[in-house]
Motif scaffolding. Sequence first.
Motif, PDB file in Angstrom:
ATOM      1  N   THR A 144       0.836  -1.200   0.000  1.00 36.37           N
ATOM      2  CA  THR A 144       0.000   0.000   0.000  1.00 36.37           C
ATOM      3  C   THR A 144       0.872   1.252   0.000  1.00 36.37           C
ATOM      4  O   THR A 144       0.534   2.252  -0.654  1.00 36.37           O
ATOM      5  CB  THR A 144      -0.956  -0.016   1.213  1.00 36.37           C
ATOM      6  N   GLY A 145       2.011   1.179   0.711  1.00 34.52           N
ATOM      7  CA  GLY A 145       2.950   2.304   0.714  1.00 34.52           C
ATOM      8  C   GLY A 145       3.465   2.596  -0.694  1.00 34.52           C
ATOM      9  O   GLY A 145       3.517   3.754  -1.124  1.00 34.52           O
ATOM     10  N   LYS A 146       3.827   1.518  -1.435  1.00 33.44           N
ATOM     11  CA  LYS A 146       4.305   1.700  -2.814  1.00 33.44           C
ATOM     12  C   LYS A 146       3.198   2.286  -3.684  1.00 33.44           C
ATOM     13  O   LYS A 146       3.436   3.189  -4.496  1.00 33.44           O
ATOM     14  CB  LYS A 146       4.747   0.350  -3.401  1.00 33.44           C
ATOM     15  N   ALA A 147       1.984   1.758  -3.540  1.00 40.53           N
ATOM     16  CA  ALA A 147       0.856   2.274  -4.339  1.00 40.53           C
ATOM     17  C   ALA A 147       0.624   3.749  -4.028  1.00 40.53           C
ATOM     18  O   ALA A 147       0.450   4.573  -4.933  1.00 40.53           O
ATOM     19  CB  ALA A 147      -0.399   1.458  -4.052  1.00 40.53           C
ATOM     20  N   LYS A 148       0.681   4.084  -2.737  1.00 42.87           N
ATOM     21  CA  LYS A 148       0.414   5.475  -2.328  1.00 42.87           C
ATOM     22  C   LYS A 148       1.388   6.452  -2.984  1.00 42.87           C
ATOM     23  O   LYS A 148       1.018   7.578  -3.319  1.00 42.87           O
ATOM     24  CB  LYS A 148       0.513   5.597  -0.803  1.00 42.87           C
ATOM     25  N   SER A 149       2.637   5.981  -3.160  1.00 38.63           N
ATOM     26  CA  SER A 149       3.633   6.882  -3.750  1.00 38.63           C
ATOM     27  C   SER A 149       3.288   7.210  -5.210  1.00 38.63           C
ATOM     28  O   SER A 149       3.814   8.159  -5.784  1.00 38.63           O
ATOM     29  CB  SER A 149       5.030   6.261  -3.659  1.00 38.63           C
ATOM     30  N   ARG A 150       2.369   6.422  -5.813  1.00 38.17           N
ATOM     31  CA  ARG A 150       1.952   6.689  -7.206  1.00 38.17           C
ATOM     32  C   ARG A 150       0.550   7.286  -7.294  1.00 38.17           C
ATOM     33  O   ARG A 150       0.041   7.476  -8.398  1.00 38.17           O
ATOM     34  CB  ARG A 150       1.943   5.377  -7.997  1.00 38.17           C
ATOM     35  N   PHE A 151      -0.111   7.501  -6.170  1.00 38.77           N
ATOM     36  CA  PHE A 151      -1.474   8.042  -6.215  1.00 38.77           C
ATOM     37  C   PHE A 151      -1.497   9.389  -6.935  1.00 38.77           C
ATOM     38  O   PHE A 151      -0.651  10.255  -6.690  1.00 38.77           O
ATOM     39  CB  PHE A 151      -2.019   8.268  -4.786  1.00 38.77           C
ATOM     40  N   GLU A 152      -2.468   9.538  -7.819  1.00 33.72           N
ATOM     41  CA  GLU A 152      -2.731  10.825  -8.467  1.00 33.72           C
ATOM     42  C   GLU A 152      -4.231  11.066  -8.406  1.00 33.72           C
ATOM     43  O   GLU A 152      -5.007  10.120  -8.243  1.00 33.72           O
ATOM     44  CB  GLU A 152      -2.280  10.811  -9.935  1.00 33.72           C
ATOM     45  N   GLU A 153      -4.617  12.308  -8.621  1.00 33.65           N
ATOM     46  CA  GLU A 153      -6.042  12.633  -8.553  1.00 33.65           C
ATOM     47  C   GLU A 153      -6.878  11.716  -9.448  1.00 33.65           C
ATOM     48  O   GLU A 153      -7.937  11.220  -9.069  1.00 33.65           O
ATOM     49  CB  GLU A 153      -6.275  14.099  -8.934  1.00 33.65           C
ATOM     50  N   ASP A 154      -6.332  11.497 -10.645  1.00 37.01           N
ATOM     51  CA  ASP A 154      -6.994  10.681 -11.648  1.00 37.01           C
ATOM     52  C   ASP A 154      -7.418   9.297 -11.136  1.00 37.01           C
ATOM     53  O   ASP A 154      -8.586   8.917 -11.208  1.00 37.01           O
ATOM     54  CB  ASP A 154      -5.940  10.529 -12.761  1.00 37.01           C
ATOM     55  N   ASP A 155      -6.465   8.568 -10.575  1.00 37.67           N
ATOM     56  CA  ASP A 155      -6.823   7.211 -10.121  1.00 37.67           C
ATOM     57  C   ASP A 155      -7.569   7.242  -8.798  1.00 37.67           C
ATOM     58  O   ASP A 155      -8.418   6.388  -8.529  1.00 37.67           O
ATOM     59  CB  ASP A 155      -5.588   6.292 -10.057  1.00 37.67           C
ATOM     60  N   ALA A 177     -15.701   7.792   5.229  1.00 34.72           N
ATOM     61  CA  ALA A 177     -14.640   7.455   4.282  1.00 34.72           C
ATOM     62  C   ALA A 177     -13.311   7.986   4.803  1.00 34.72           C
ATOM     63  O   ALA A 177     -13.164   9.185   5.069  1.00 34.72           O
ATOM     64  CB  ALA A 177     -14.960   8.071   2.926  1.00 34.72           C
ATOM     65  N   PHE A 178     -12.348   7.090   4.941  1.00 31.92           N
ATOM     66  CA  PHE A 178     -11.015   7.493   5.406  1.00 31.92           C
ATOM     67  C   PHE A 178     -10.149   7.882   4.218  1.00 31.92           C
ATOM     68  O   PHE A 178     -10.091   7.158   3.220  1.00 31.92           O
ATOM     69  CB  PHE A 178     -10.352   6.353   6.182  1.00 31.92           C
ATOM     70  N   VAL A 179      -9.498   9.028   4.342  1.00 33.26           N
ATOM     71  CA  VAL A 179      -8.515   9.457   3.341  1.00 33.26           C
ATOM     72  C   VAL A 179      -7.232   9.833   4.087  1.00 33.26           C
ATOM     73  O   VAL A 179      -7.279  10.564   5.076  1.00 33.26           O
ATOM     74  CB  VAL A 179      -9.027  10.650   2.482  1.00 33.26           C
ATOM     75  N   GLU A 180      -6.133   9.291   3.613  1.00 32.42           N
ATOM     76  CA  GLU A 180      -4.889   9.454   4.360  1.00 32.42           C
ATOM     77  C   GLU A 180      -4.212  10.790   4.066  1.00 32.42           C
ATOM     78  O   GLU A 180      -4.275  11.301   2.940  1.00 32.42           O
ATOM     79  CB  GLU A 180      -3.956   8.282   4.053  1.00 32.42           C
ATOM     80  N   VAL A 181      -3.596  11.308   5.108  1.00 33.63           N
ATOM     81  CA  VAL A 181      -2.835  12.560   5.010  1.00 33.63           C
ATOM     82  C   VAL A 181      -1.449  12.267   5.577  1.00 33.63           C
ATOM     83  O   VAL A 181      -1.330  11.742   6.685  1.00 33.63           O
ATOM     84  CB  VAL A 181      -3.520  13.670   5.848  1.00 33.63           C
ATOM     85  N   ASP A 182      -0.401  12.544   4.796  1.00 33.16           N
ATOM     86  CA  ASP A 182       0.973  12.393   5.309  1.00 33.16           C
ATOM     87  C   ASP A 182       1.946  13.059   4.328  1.00 33.16           C
ATOM     88  O   ASP A 182       1.518  13.590   3.289  1.00 33.16           O
ATOM     89  CB  ASP A 182       1.331  10.907   5.535  1.00 33.16           C
ATOM     90  N   GLY A 183       3.227  13.001   4.671  1.00 30.20           N
ATOM     91  CA  GLY A 183       4.257  13.669   3.869  1.00 30.20           C
ATOM     92  C   GLY A 183       4.510  13.005   2.520  1.00 30.20           C
ATOM     93  O   GLY A 183       5.297  13.528   1.720  1.00 30.20           O
ATOM     94  N   GLY A 184       3.868  11.874   2.242  1.00 27.11           N
ATOM     95  CA  GLY A 184       3.984  11.235   0.933  1.00 27.11           C
ATOM     96  C   GLY A 184       2.869  11.669  -0.005  1.00 27.11           C
ATOM     97  O   GLY A 184       3.109  12.083  -1.136  1.00 27.11           O
ATOM     98  N   VAL A 185       1.629  11.588   0.481  1.00 29.33           N
ATOM     99  CA  VAL A 185       0.477  11.919  -0.388  1.00 29.33           C
ATOM    100  C   VAL A 185       0.000  13.357  -0.173  1.00 29.33           C
ATOM    101  O   VAL A 185      -0.819  13.850  -0.961  1.00 29.33           O
ATOM    102  CB  VAL A 185      -0.716  10.951  -0.140  1.00 29.33           C
ATOM    103  N   TYR A 186       0.499  14.003   0.892  1.00 22.70           N
ATOM    104  CA  TYR A 186       0.010  15.343   1.250  1.00 22.70           C
ATOM    105  C   TYR A 186      -1.518  15.371   1.262  1.00 22.70           C
ATOM    106  O   TYR A 186      -2.130  14.582   1.958  1.00 22.70           O
ATOM    107  CB  TYR A 186       0.614  16.410   0.324  1.00 22.70           C
ATOM    108  N   LYS A 188      -3.527  14.909  -1.497  1.00 21.61           N
ATOM    109  CA  LYS A 188      -4.118  14.330  -2.721  1.00 21.61           C
ATOM    110  C   LYS A 188      -5.360  13.491  -2.409  1.00 21.61           C
ATOM    111  O   LYS A 188      -6.384  13.601  -3.076  1.00 21.61           O
ATOM    112  CB  LYS A 188      -3.104  13.388  -3.383  1.00 21.61           C
ATOM    113  N   CYS A 189      -5.247  12.614  -1.400  1.00 19.46           N
ATOM    114  CA  CYS A 189      -6.366  11.723  -1.060  1.00 19.46           C
ATOM    115  C   CYS A 189      -7.526  12.540  -0.494  1.00 19.46           C
ATOM    116  O   CYS A 189      -8.694  12.303  -0.826  1.00 19.46           O
ATOM    117  CB  CYS A 189      -5.943  10.671  -0.041  1.00 19.46           C
ATOM    118  N   LEU A 190      -7.177  13.507   0.339  1.00 20.03           N
ATOM    119  CA  LEU A 190      -8.198  14.360   0.953  1.00 20.03           C
ATOM    120  C   LEU A 190      -8.944  15.157  -0.112  1.00 20.03           C
ATOM    121  O   LEU A 190     -10.181  15.220  -0.118  1.00 20.03           O
ATOM    122  CB  LEU A 190      -7.525  15.304   1.957  1.00 20.03           C
TER     123      LEU A 190
END
Length: 481
Positions: A144-155, A177-186, A188-190
Amino acid sequence: MASLYSPDSTEDMDQEMAKISAADNLTADALRQTRSRAAPSKYHDAYPGRQLHKISGVRLPDKPPTTLWDISLFDGKVTGIETHDPEVCRECTPPGVLDGLNRLLAPSLCHAHVHLDKCFLLQDPKFSDLQIENGDFQEAMELTGKAKSRFEEDDLLRRGRQLVEESIRHGVTAMRAFVEVDGGVYFKCLDAGLKLQEEFKDQCEIQICAFAQLALFSGDDKGEEIRRLMAEAARRNGVDVVGSTPYVEQDQSRMKENIRWISALALTCGKHLDLHLDYFLDESKQPLVWSVLDIVRDQSWNEMTDKLITLGHCTRLTRFRDEDWRRLRHDIGSLPVSFVGLPTSDLFMMRTAEKVRGTLPVVEMIEKHGINAALAVNNVGNAFTPHGNCDPLSIASLGVGLYQAGTKRAAEVLYQTVSSRAKEAIGCQSNSLSLAIGEPADFILFDRMETGWRCRKSIVEVVYDAGSVRITVRNGRVTAA
Ligand SMILES: [Zn+2]
């Protein structure tokens, strides 16, 4: 007693579809899509959701299954429940009336706990290289950590939208709905979560929880960056809840620090609090739930806010004896605490060296110990929970075997754990199995009548085997059919 009409031919089904179409003003195109069960190209065009003022000829959970009822609706609420008149011509259903065609109508469903940003990672082509090799917690975190590093608004939007649409088709009208916030995704999920919240506001109440899955006090910068980001996220419009996972911290004192900080943030910003807690089974390790209750009591939670506290996972509590449960009930006192059991994830992720599994005994907590509890799907299609779908009722159904809860009474409690009790746990308006006047017009209608005697007529039948055919109504409008 009302006579029952049971269409059992394709012709009857066509008539039925025509009536639903007339009542809900579906376009011919949308009707064809519904029939073929293909996903509509544009969800909102397919289900314009005209306001209903009546749903006629339905079975109700609290009434004998041989009787039919008409539910009157106004302004998104139930305003009347009357005996259905079988003499009324079913061929001339006026606009604004949905002919229930003898289906069972019940309160709609709710995801008390679902991860919007990391759903469908195992299926989405963008992440197809990240498949399960070991099937353990460590690997799930890494993948999930690897996937998160590729998260973009699109996906994020593509996968999140899919989850919300599928959930609505299963009868969901509210979710946390949980959306993660951290120094990797900032953010984006929110940001994606907030867009979906707005996009679906007429179909589903999406509560957004800004969520710290990573440590708030451990790691290189001792959590400084993630705390700054979470503090900023908590002040964003549309964020209803803040949450964290104390168990990812390096040691006990940081875990308590995590709880203290996130609960203070919830209080300061006027948000609900959601902790993913005590996610282990080892009896020699003490659960943190006692510290959570001490901390929020010391913070004068009840005096400071009317917001709620929800504790998810809590697998360690499966090792509790009766005296521990009694102490828990006592220590909760008047605090607005609910627990959410997440059995599909727990069964897949959690095991002792002897391969013992554990998940919160939700039915017993409610019935025996008087503790508020709900059930939820947690993850859909990722390395934490590769199996299962967006249907909360599939979890209630699993509960029959898991908790050996096969009676009518137990089945009704299980239904509530993914319906009224789930909504109450997260602070949404809820409705009861008696569908009383004044309650929200948020419903599911089960089945089609061509199934004859196999049609589901009661909550217990639905919990045993919910079937896949449903109509969802939110605020008195059809949101999926
Ligand atoms: Zn979770």
